[in-house]
Scaffold this motif. Structure first.
Motif, PDB file in Angstrom:
ATOM      1  N   VAL A  43       0.852  -1.187   0.000  1.00 48.46           N
ATOM      2  CA  VAL A  43       0.000   0.000   0.000  1.00 48.46           C
ATOM      3  C   VAL A  43       0.890   1.239   0.000  1.00 48.46           C
ATOM      4  N   ASN A  44       0.359   2.299  -0.586  1.00 51.63           N
ATOM      5  CA  ASN A  44       0.992   3.614  -0.496  1.00 51.63           C
ATOM      6  C   ASN A  44      -0.064   4.685  -0.718  1.00 51.63           C
ATOM      7  N   HIS A  45       0.339   5.931  -0.590  1.00 58.53           N
ATOM      8  CA  HIS A  45      -0.567   7.074  -0.716  1.00 58.53           C
ATOM      9  C   HIS A  45      -1.785   6.908   0.191  1.00 58.53           C
ATOM     10  N   VAL A  46      -1.531   6.527   1.428  1.00 56.99           N
ATOM     11  CA  VAL A  46      -2.594   6.284   2.401  1.00 56.99           C
ATOM     12  C   VAL A  46      -2.924   7.587   3.112  1.00 56.99           C
ATOM     13  N   SER A  47      -4.201   7.955   3.110  1.00 58.47           N
ATOM     14  CA  SER A  47      -4.646   9.129   3.859  1.00 58.47           C
ATOM     15  C   SER A  47      -5.711   8.700   4.857  1.00 58.47           C
ATOM     16  N   GLY A  48      -5.759   9.387   5.983  1.00 60.83           N
ATOM     17  CA  GLY A  48      -6.716   9.054   7.026  1.00 60.83           C
ATOM     18  C   GLY A  48      -6.216   7.913   7.899  1.00 60.83           C
ATOM     19  N   GLN A  49      -6.999   7.564   8.904  1.00 63.77           N
ATOM     20  CA  GLN A  49      -6.623   6.497   9.833  1.00 63.77           C
ATOM     21  C   GLN A  49      -7.384   5.205   9.576  1.00 63.77           C
ATOM     22  N   LEU A  50      -8.560   5.260   8.985  1.00 63.96           N
ATOM     23  CA  LEU A  50      -9.364   4.054   8.800  1.00 63.96           C
ATOM     24  C   LEU A  50      -8.687   3.021   7.901  1.00 63.96           C
ATOM     25  N   ALA A  51      -7.911   3.482   6.930  1.00 64.45           N
ATOM     26  CA  ALA A  51      -7.171   2.545   6.079  1.00 64.45           C
ATOM     27  C   ALA A  51      -6.207   1.720   6.918  1.00 64.45           C
ATOM     28  N   TRP A  52      -5.528   2.372   7.859  1.00 63.95           N
ATOM     29  CA  TRP A  52      -4.575   1.658   8.709  1.00 63.95           C
ATOM     30  C   TRP A  52      -5.293   0.638   9.587  1.00 63.95           C
ATOM     31  N   GLU A  53      -6.507   0.952  10.002  1.00 59.36           N
ATOM     32  CA  GLU A  53      -7.279  -0.019  10.785  1.00 59.36           C
ATOM     33  C   GLU A  53      -7.596  -1.258   9.943  1.00 59.36           C
ATOM     34  N   LEU A  54      -7.918  -1.048   8.666  1.00 54.61           N
ATOM     35  CA  LEU A  54      -8.151  -2.185   7.772  1.00 54.61           C
ATOM     36  C   LEU A  54      -6.885  -3.010   7.625  1.00 54.61           C
ATOM     37  N   PHE A  55      -5.737  -2.367   7.444  1.00 54.81           N
ATOM     38  CA  PHE A  55      -4.494  -3.106   7.244  1.00 54.81           C
ATOM     39  C   PHE A  55      -4.110  -3.887   8.499  1.00 54.81           C
ATOM     40  N   VAL A  56      -4.449  -3.365   9.676  1.00 50.84           N
ATOM     41  CA  VAL A  56      -4.237  -4.118  10.919  1.00 50.84           C
ATOM     42  C   VAL A  56      -5.114  -5.369  10.907  1.00 50.84           C
ATOM     43  N   ARG A  57      -6.384  -5.224  10.543  1.00 47.53           N
ATOM     44  CA  ARG A  57      -7.287  -6.386  10.504  1.00 47.53           C
ATOM     45  C   ARG A  57      -6.806  -7.429   9.497  1.00 47.53           C
ATOM     46  N   MET A  58      -6.361  -6.954   8.329  1.00 48.98           N
ATOM     47  CA  MET A  58      -5.875  -7.869   7.300  1.00 48.98           C
ATOM     48  C   MET A  58      -4.602  -8.580   7.755  1.00 48.98           C
ATOM     49  N   ALA A  59      -3.652  -7.821   8.292  1.00 44.60           N
ATOM     50  CA  ALA A  59      -2.390  -8.417   8.747  1.00 44.60           C
ATOM     51  C   ALA A  59      -2.649  -9.399   9.886  1.00 44.60           C
ATOM     52  N   SER A  60      -3.525  -9.043  10.788  1.00 42.27           N
ATOM     53  CA  SER A  60      -3.856  -9.938  11.901  1.00 42.27           C
ATOM     54  C   SER A  60      -4.498 -11.219  11.393  1.00 42.27           C
ATOM     55  N   ALA A  61      -5.459 -11.093  10.502  1.00 38.98           N
ATOM     56  CA  ALA A  61      -6.169 -12.264   9.976  1.00 38.98           C
ATOM     57  C   ALA A  61      -5.238 -13.178   9.200  1.00 38.98           C
TER      58      ALA A  61
END
Length: 129
Positions: A64-82
């Motif tokens: 991922v790149n060009h990430v804005s906001g915080q909700l995207a990072w929450e998704l990436f945490v869920r994906m990485a965790s899963a």
């Protein structure tokens, strides 16, 4: 955040596939535009967007790149965790979301890896690097 962040699962220090179905399911609600020929998708969130590479099979790893906001990072945490995946970015400690993942990281990544639990943790890690 415009630098590249890579996600990869490791088993015994070697790249391995994560559960693709779960990752695709988490990703699906955020797909705004998909370019299948380049394996790219633009993701949309209530507070921003992100560029996502690896949309066809996120279980093989993604970037991922060009990430804005915080909700995207929450998704990436869920994906990485899963997917028992680590997140890696230049100049930043390897980010993992379970201590159990550390034992599978390649030599050189495990020692300084940090265990995080939220998108805010990721942003703090970037800020402290």
């Amino acid at each position: 955040m415009s630098f590249d962040v890579f996600a990869q699962r490791f088993v015994g220090g070697e790249p391995a596939e994560a559960e693709n179905g779960v990752l695709s399911e988490l990703l699906a609600p955020h797909l705004m535009r998909v370019e299948s020929e380049s394996d790219f998708a633009e993701l949309h969130f209530d507070d921003g967007t992100a560029d996502f590479y690896g949309v066809a099979e996120p279980g093989t790893g993604f970037m991922v790149n060009h990430v804005s906001g915080q909700l995207a990072w929450e998704l990436f945490v869920r994906m990485a965790s899963a997917g028992d995946m680590a997140l890696m970015a230049p100049g930043v400690p390897t980010m993992i979301f379970s201590e159990e993942v550390r034992q599978h990281l390649p030599e050189g990544l495990a020692e300084d890896a940090v265990v995080l639990s939220s998108g805010a943790d990721i942003l703090r890690t970037f800020a402290n690097a």
